[in-house]
Design a protein around this motif. Structure first.
Motif, short mmCIF file in Angstrom:
data_model
loop_
_atom_site.label_atom_id
_atom_site.label_comp_id
_atom_site.label_asym_id
_atom_site.label_seq_id
_atom_site.Cartn_x
_atom_site.Cartn_y
_atom_site.Cartn_z
N GLY A 199 5.65 -4.07 -1.41
CA GLY A 199 5.40 -3.28 -2.61
C GLY A 199 6.62 -2.67 -3.25
N LEU A 200 7.81 -3.07 -2.84
CA LEU A 200 9.02 -2.54 -3.46
C LEU A 200 9.41 -3.30 -4.72
CD1 LEU A 200 11.24 -1.95 -0.29
CD2 LEU A 200 9.74 -0.35 -1.47
N LEU A 201 8.87 -4.49 -4.89
CA LEU A 201 9.23 -5.35 -6.00
C LEU A 201 7.99 -6.12 -6.43
CD1 LEU A 201 11.85 -6.16 -7.57
CD2 LEU A 201 12.08 -8.06 -5.96
N VAL A 202 7.84 -6.31 -7.74
CA VAL A 202 6.71 -7.07 -8.29
C VAL A 202 7.18 -8.48 -8.59
CG1 VAL A 202 5.00 -7.24 -10.14
CG2 VAL A 202 5.67 -5.00 -9.24
N LYS A 203 6.45 -9.45 -8.10
CA LYS A 203 6.85 -10.85 -8.27
C LYS A 203 6.89 -11.22 -9.75
CE LYS A 203 5.85 -15.52 -6.64
NZ LYS A 203 4.96 -16.36 -5.80
N ASP A 204 7.95 -11.91 -10.14
CA ASP A 204 8.16 -12.42 -11.51
C ASP A 204 8.29 -11.31 -12.54
OD1 ASP A 204 8.09 -15.05 -10.60
OD2 ASP A 204 5.92 -15.20 -10.84
N SER A 205 8.51 -10.08 -12.08
CA SER A 205 8.77 -9.00 -13.03
C SER A 205 10.20 -9.10 -13.55
CB SER A 205 8.55 -7.64 -12.35
OG SER A 205 9.49 -7.48 -11.28
N ASP A 206 10.52 -8.27 -14.54
CA ASP A 206 11.89 -8.29 -15.07
C ASP A 206 12.89 -7.93 -13.97
OD1 ASP A 206 10.94 -8.96 -17.55
OD2 ASP A 206 10.92 -6.89 -18.31
N GLU A 207 12.52 -6.99 -13.10
CA GLU A 207 13.40 -6.62 -11.99
C GLU A 207 13.62 -7.80 -11.06
OE1 GLU A 207 11.55 -3.36 -10.10
OE2 GLU A 207 11.97 -1.91 -11.72
N HIS A 208 12.54 -8.49 -10.71
CA HIS A 208 12.64 -9.63 -9.79
C HIS A 208 13.50 -10.74 -10.39
CE1 HIS A 208 10.46 -13.01 -7.38
NE2 HIS A 208 11.60 -12.66 -6.84
N LEU A 209 13.27 -11.06 -11.64
CA LEU A 209 14.04 -12.11 -12.29
C LEU A 209 15.52 -11.74 -12.38
CD1 LEU A 209 11.54 -13.07 -15.16
CD2 LEU A 209 11.93 -14.25 -12.98
#
Length: 396
Positions: A199-209
């Motif tokens: 839950g620290l990062l959302v898949k395919d979100s701007d942060e992940h990309l």
């Protein structure tokens, strides 16, 4: 494999292998059960997690060489009393006795260089542990500011309370994400799936990309995102304007402190002990261990057979301890349990977000009609597997 310097250069001037991180693990290691023990308990007969597995082969070698040396020296000793030695036998006898004198000189040299080296390596090992703690402290200090000062509903928002609660949780998540990326970099890990599952990062979100495109570890970028996100929430009116400047300054300072500590960790991991020093240490230690069987026989004779492996365990054991087990506490299995460290930090940060200020917690309790959940969503995700074991580690 070593961690390459993460310099952000244009692709046209980027040197091959210079600006990319080399990862040798695919997941963060968990608790090192093999290397844990109860303080105060006897470790005399402990084998697992000690230096014995790394030293026993050298101790066995000295045991065998000492046994052969005793068999060879005993006739020479008896012949010397009867003055019935051949010239080559006298030469062998003198070699044994001379080795005894040489060992006396070598003992001082090796004791000095080995003690100095292990002192440096242990201080380096402990300093890296302190730096990990400093990152945790900076994150928790920032979480304290979130809990205390981010208490005003945003201006002009229909669901002000929900938006405020979401903002507080989002800031705590960014703190945990930056800390996790720093520890992953220390482990030579780049596992975004591990972060997504917790839950620290959302898949395919701007942060992940964005993190996928980086050649750097990413913690500095996340700390920067946190400051930007915190400023945006503060501009929306979530923080009293009377403390706006001081809160922003404190949070910037904490993020800079966390970034500095993470960079210091990278510096320690990238900078090896000078080659000349490491070479001299290994050369002197192994010469000492090789001379040892011949040198102990003239004075101890058959007693030297059990004594030689013990002396080898001491000197060669400290050599392997410094060069193998303490040099890199993140790469070796005997190192830090950073997953428990991160989990404890998240538990504390989410507890602050849930229960500070007290009036905030009381309001949430009244709205929920029951007690607040024991853990937040991030802590629940981290304790999803092996919760009882981690709670024992964290003392919960």
């Amino acid at each position: 494999s070593r961690l390459r310097p993460h310099l952000l250069l244009p692709a046209s001037v980027r040197l091959p292998g210079l600006c990319t991180m080399v990862y040798t693990r695919i997941t963060q290691p968990g608790q090192r059960r093999k290397y844990t023990y109860e303080p105060g308990s006897s470790l005399l007969f402990r084998f697992s997690g000690t230096v014995i597995p790394a030293v026993w082969h050298m101790a066995l070698l000295t045991f065998l060489v000492t046994s052969i040396s005793c068999v060879a020296y005993d006739p020479l000793r008896r012949g010397a009393k009867d003055q019935a030695l051949e010239p080559w036998q006298k030469l062998m006898l003198n070699i044994f006795r001379d080795m005894e004198r040489v060992l006396q000189y070598f003992t001082g040299f090796v004791t000095f260089i080995l003690g100095f080296f292990n002192s440096i390596v242990f201080n380096r090992w402990w300093h890296m542990r302190e730096l990990c703690g400093n990152i945790v402290e900076a994150s928790q200090n920032t979480a304290m500011h979130i809990a205390i000062f981010f208490v005003r509903e945003p201006v002009g928002h229909e669901e002000g309370h929900s938006a405020l609660q979401a903002a507080r949780r989002d800031l705590v998540r960014l703190l945990a994400l930056g800390q996790a990326l720093a520890l992953q970099a220390c482990h030579r890990v780049r596992d975004h799936g591990w972060l997504i599952d917790r839950g620290l990062l959302v898949k395919d979100s701007d942060e992940h990309l964005a993190l996928q495109k980086l050649t750097s570890p990413g913690y500095n970028e996340v700390f920067g995102w946190y400051i930007d996100r915190a400023y945006t929430y503060m501009e929306a009116g979530m923080v009293d304007h009377q403390v706006f400047s001081s809160v922003l300054y404190s949070q910037r300072w904490s993020m800079l402190s966390a970034s500095n500590c993470a960079e210091d960790l990278m510096m320690h991991l990238n900078q090896q002990v000078p080659l000349a020093y490491a070479h001299l240490l290994e050369l002197m230690t192994k010469l000492y261990v090789l001379i040892l069987p011949l040198a102990l026989v003239p004075s101890l004779l058959w007693v030297a057979i059990p004594v030689a492996p013990i002396v080898t365990l001491f000197f060669y054991g400290f050599f392997r301890l410094g060069t193998n087990m303490l040099m890199d506490p993140f790469q070796q299995d005997s190192g830090f349990d950073t997953e428990a460290l991160l989990t404890a930090s998240i538990l504390n940060m989410e507890s602050l977000e849930q229960h500070v200020p007290l009036s905030w917690a009381a309001r949430r309790r009244r709205e929920a009609g029951s007690e607040l959940p024991k853990r937040g969503p991030l802590a629940t995700a981290f304790l999803r597997e092996g919760a009882s074991t981690l709670e024992e580690v964290l003392g919960n």
